[in-house]
Design a protein around this motif. Structure first.
Motif, mmCIF file in Angstrom:
data_model
loop_
_atom_site.group_PDB
_atom_site.id
_atom_site.type_symbol
_atom_site.label_atom_id
_atom_site.label_comp_id
_atom_site.label_asym_id
_atom_site.label_seq_id
_atom_site.Cartn_x
_atom_site.Cartn_y
_atom_site.Cartn_z
ATOM 1 N N GLU A 1 0.799 -1.224 0.000
ATOM 2 C CA GLU A 1 0.000 0.000 0.000
ATOM 3 C C GLU A 1 0.831 1.273 0.000
ATOM 4 O OE1 GLU A 1 -3.208 -0.053 -0.397
ATOM 5 O OE2 GLU A 1 -3.282 -2.255 -0.322
ATOM 6 N N ASN A 2 2.079 1.169 0.448
ATOM 7 C CA ASN A 2 2.874 2.381 0.684
ATOM 8 C C ASN A 2 4.180 2.466 -0.098
ATOM 9 O OD1 ASN A 2 1.295 3.561 3.129
ATOM 10 N ND2 ASN A 2 1.587 1.392 3.602
ATOM 11 N N GLY A 3 4.574 1.390 -0.766
ATOM 12 C CA GLY A 3 5.822 1.403 -1.532
ATOM 13 C C GLY A 3 7.036 1.178 -0.662
ATOM 14 N N GLY A 4 8.207 1.209 -1.298
ATOM 15 C CA GLY A 4 9.452 0.981 -0.578
ATOM 16 C C GLY A 4 10.516 0.401 -1.483
ATOM 17 N N LEU B 1 21.032 2.186 -2.778
ATOM 18 C CA LEU B 1 19.914 1.487 -3.412
ATOM 19 C C LEU B 1 18.620 1.629 -2.615
ATOM 20 C CD1 LEU B 1 21.732 -1.739 -4.655
ATOM 21 C CD2 LEU B 1 20.843 0.138 -6.062
ATOM 22 N N LEU B 2 18.744 2.007 -1.345
ATOM 23 C CA LEU B 2 17.568 2.251 -0.503
ATOM 24 C C LEU B 2 17.364 3.750 -0.311
ATOM 25 C CD1 LEU B 2 18.211 -0.491 2.211
ATOM 26 C CD2 LEU B 2 16.604 -0.620 0.299
ATOM 27 N N SER B 3 17.544 4.497 -1.378
ATOM 28 C CA SER B 3 17.385 5.952 -1.308
ATOM 29 C C SER B 3 16.735 6.460 -2.587
ATOM 30 C CB SER B 3 18.744 6.634 -1.118
ATOM 31 O OG SER B 3 19.482 6.639 -2.330
ATOM 32 N N ASP B 4 16.262 7.693 -2.535
ATOM 33 C CA ASP B 4 15.647 8.299 -3.722
ATOM 34 C C ASP B 4 16.655 8.525 -4.835
ATOM 35 O OD1 ASP B 4 13.238 8.309 -2.411
ATOM 36 O OD2 ASP B 4 13.379 10.410 -1.770
ATOM 37 N N ARG B 5 17.937 8.520 -4.514
ATOM 38 C CA ARG B 5 18.972 8.711 -5.545
ATOM 39 C C ARG B 5 19.002 7.554 -6.522
ATOM 40 N NH1 ARG B 5 23.854 8.609 -2.337
ATOM 41 N NH2 ARG B 5 22.508 7.836 -0.691
ATOM 42 N N SER B 6 18.438 6.419 -6.127
ATOM 43 C CA SER B 6 18.381 5.267 -7.036
ATOM 44 C C SER B 6 16.938 5.005 -7.472
ATOM 45 C CB SER B 6 18.951 4.021 -6.357
ATOM 46 O OG SER B 6 18.223 3.707 -5.178
ATOM 47 N N GLY B 7 16.151 6.065 -7.518
ATOM 48 C CA GLY B 7 14.718 5.938 -7.773
ATOM 49 C C GLY B 7 14.325 5.374 -9.129
ATOM 50 N N TRP B 8 15.258 5.309 -10.069
ATOM 51 C CA TRP B 8 14.946 4.745 -11.395
ATOM 52 C C TRP B 8 15.762 3.486 -11.652
ATOM 53 C CZ3 TRP B 8 15.802 5.919 -17.115
ATOM 54 C CH2 TRP B 8 14.622 5.704 -17.835
ATOM 55 N N ILE B 9 16.120 2.804 -10.571
ATOM 56 C CA ILE B 9 16.895 1.561 -10.674
ATOM 57 C C ILE B 9 16.106 0.440 -10.019
ATOM 58 C CG2 ILE B 9 19.043 0.375 -10.066
ATOM 59 C CD1 ILE B 9 20.379 3.115 -9.825
ATOM 60 N N THR B 10 15.817 -0.609 -10.763
ATOM 61 C CA THR B 10 15.186 -1.794 -10.194
ATOM 62 C C THR B 10 15.543 -3.014 -11.029
ATOM 63 O OG1 THR B 10 13.121 -2.630 -9.209
ATOM 64 C CG2 THR B 10 12.964 -1.689 -11.434
ATOM 65 N N GLY B 11 15.584 -4.157 -10.389
ATOM 66 C CA GLY B 11 15.906 -5.408 -11.070
ATOM 67 C C GLY B 11 17.370 -5.574 -11.418
ATOM 68 N N GLN B 12 18.228 -4.795 -10.776
ATOM 69 C CA GLN B 12 19.657 -4.818 -11.105
ATOM 70 C C GLN B 12 20.476 -5.503 -10.013
ATOM 71 O OE1 GLN B 12 20.737 -3.668 -14.196
ATOM 72 N NE2 GLN B 12 18.512 -3.604 -14.410
ATOM 73 N N ARG C 1 10.854 -1.023 -5.451
ATOM 74 C CA ARG C 1 12.044 -1.325 -6.250
ATOM 75 C C ARG C 1 12.800 -2.460 -5.564
ATOM 76 N NH1 ARG C 1 15.831 1.731 -6.084
ATOM 77 N NH2 ARG C 1 15.288 2.993 -4.274
ATOM 78 N N VAL C 2 13.356 -3.370 -6.366
ATOM 79 C CA VAL C 2 14.084 -4.519 -5.823
ATOM 80 C C VAL C 2 15.396 -4.681 -6.576
ATOM 81 C CG1 VAL C 2 13.967 -6.955 -5.184
ATOM 82 C CG2 VAL C 2 11.843 -5.628 -5.404
ATOM 83 N N ASN C 3 16.492 -4.631 -5.846
ATOM 84 C CA ASN C 3 17.822 -4.797 -6.433
ATOM 85 C C ASN C 3 18.650 -5.733 -5.563
ATOM 86 O OD1 ASN C 3 17.888 -2.728 -8.747
ATOM 87 N ND2 ASN C 3 17.148 -1.491 -7.024
ATOM 88 N N SER C 4 19.770 -6.169 -6.092
ATOM 89 C CA SER C 4 20.673 -7.000 -5.294
ATOM 90 C C SER C 4 22.100 -6.492 -5.398
ATOM 91 C CB SER C 4 20.596 -8.470 -5.729
ATOM 92 O OG SER C 4 21.041 -8.644 -7.060
ATOM 93 N N ILE C 5 22.896 -6.879 -4.434
ATOM 94 C CA ILE C 5 24.314 -6.534 -4.399
ATOM 95 C C ILE C 5 25.106 -7.837 -4.400
ATOM 96 C CG2 ILE C 5 26.169 -5.451 -3.057
ATOM 97 C CD1 ILE C 5 24.046 -3.601 -1.843
ATOM 98 N N ALA C 6 26.135 -7.896 -5.244
ATOM 99 C CA ALA C 6 26.982 -9.084 -5.330
ATOM 100 C C ALA C 6 28.393 -8.734 -4.869
ATOM 101 C CB ALA C 6 26.996 -9.622 -6.759
ATOM 102 N N PRO C 7 28.688 -8.926 -3.594
ATOM 103 C CA PRO C 7 30.028 -8.612 -3.098
ATOM 104 C C PRO C 7 31.031 -9.708 -3.442
ATOM 105 C CG PRO C 7 28.373 -8.647 -1.322
ATOM 106 C CD PRO C 7 27.796 -9.344 -2.514
ATOM 107 N N ALA C 8 32.297 -9.317 -3.565
ATOM 108 C CA ALA C 8 33.397 -10.281 -3.553
ATOM 109 C C ALA C 8 33.727 -10.541 -2.079
ATOM 110 C CB ALA C 8 34.575 -9.732 -4.338
ATOM 111 N N VAL C 9 34.960 -10.923 -1.771
ATOM 112 C CA VAL C 9 35.293 -11.287 -0.390
ATOM 113 C C VAL C 9 35.293 -10.051 0.502
ATOM 114 C CG1 VAL C 9 37.024 -12.285 1.143
ATOM 115 C CG2 VAL C 9 36.616 -13.301 -1.108
ATOM 116 N N ILE C 10 34.469 -10.109 1.536
ATOM 117 C CA ILE C 10 34.372 -9.041 2.525
ATOM 118 C C ILE C 10 34.985 -9.558 3.827
ATOM 119 C CG2 ILE C 10 32.815 -7.487 3.759
ATOM 120 C CD1 ILE C 10 32.800 -7.073 0.737
ATOM 121 N N LYS C 11 35.718 -8.725 4.510
ATOM 122 C CA LYS C 11 36.376 -9.139 5.757
ATOM 123 C C LYS C 11 35.346 -9.282 6.880
ATOM 124 C CE LYS C 11 40.264 -7.773 7.288
ATOM 125 N NZ LYS C 11 41.412 -6.957 7.781
#
Length: 253
Positions: free
Chosen positions: A134-137, A227-238, A180-190
């Motif tokens: 109902e509210n987006g996110g 990715l959880l901000s309005d600065r990425s408001g036209w990015i989804t599925g990436q 909007r739904v996106n994913s992050i693919a990290p390499a090795v993180i400490k």
């Protein structure tokens, strides 16, 4: 939250956030003024993380990510405490086996998929029903570079993360335009989770990266915050690869 940071009015639920990448993401969101609910299996570690992040801004809900009752309880607790849940970060994951998939116990493979993929879908369903429909996110799924290349000795983990990348696509298509739904693919993180990949040979492992170091939780925190901000408001599925340049190396990808 510092005295200069204003309340953003937004609320996030971050799974598997008592330490490591999840904690780094929660820290970035708290720093910008979000209120945050975090989950984790270990109640004591969770309490400590809440205190470090700021008990006035953060709550913790202990439980196992693959438990449907926990998924529902986590979203309910977030709504009860903060009245909304704008953002979901699916970070909880497991990798209990190190070895070739040709010899992999199928029960272990099921456990990996249940925790890494099915739980992410469950949390997304709960968040959608409780607020986002109902509210987006926005949703961010934490995948891995193991999803987009062969991953010797962690094949089951890589398979599950590839499934999470596709889950991101499916949710992005189905939940648009409000979520909007996106994913992050990290390499090795400490992190403790990834210790086996660099412990005792960190300098050698870091030398493989063009940027000359392994990743830190705050590297993923910054990407997730974007990715959880309005600065990425036209990015989804990436899927955003955050890898220190490792795929620039010939033959890596």
């Amino acid at each position: 939250m510092t005295a200069q940071t204003q309340d953003s009015g937004k609320v996030a639920l971050v799974t598997g956030a008592s330490r490591g990448i999840g904690y780094g993401i929660a820290e970035a969101l708290v720093a910008r003024g979000d209120r945050v609910a975090i989950t984790g299996r270990n109640e004591e570690a969770l309490k400590e993380a809440v205190e470090q992040l700021g008990a006035d801004r953060v709550i913790g809900i202990a439980g196992k990510a693959h438990d449907e009752a926990h998924q529902a309880a986590a979203v309910e607790a977030t709504m009860a405490a903060f009245g909304r849940v704008d953002y979901l970060v699916n970070n909880a994951g497991t990798n209990p086996v190190f070895g070739p998939i040709a010899e992999l116990d199928l029960g272990v493979a099921r456990k990996v998929f249940e925790t890494n993929v099915i739980s992410a879908l469950g949390f997304a369903q709960q968040t959608w029903k409780a607020w986002q429909k109902e509210n987006g996110g926005a949703i961010v799924n934490i995948a891995s570079v193991a999803a987009i290349s062969a991953s010797p000795f962690i094949g089951a983990y890589g398979m599950s993360k590839a499934a999470m990348v596709n889950l991101t696509l499916q949710l992005a298509h189905e939940l648009a335009p409000g979520v909007r739904v996106n994913s992050i693919a990290p390499a090795v993180i400490k992190t403790k989770f990834a210790q086996a990949l660099y412990e005792g040979r960190e300098e050698e492992a870091a030398a493989a990266y063009p940027l000359g170091r392994l990743g830190m939780p705050e590297d993923i925190g910054g990407a997730a915050e974007f990715l959880l901000s309005d600065r990425s408001g036209w990015i989804t599925g990436q899927t955003l690869v955050v890898d220190g340049g490792i795929f620039l190396k010939a033959g890596v990808h």
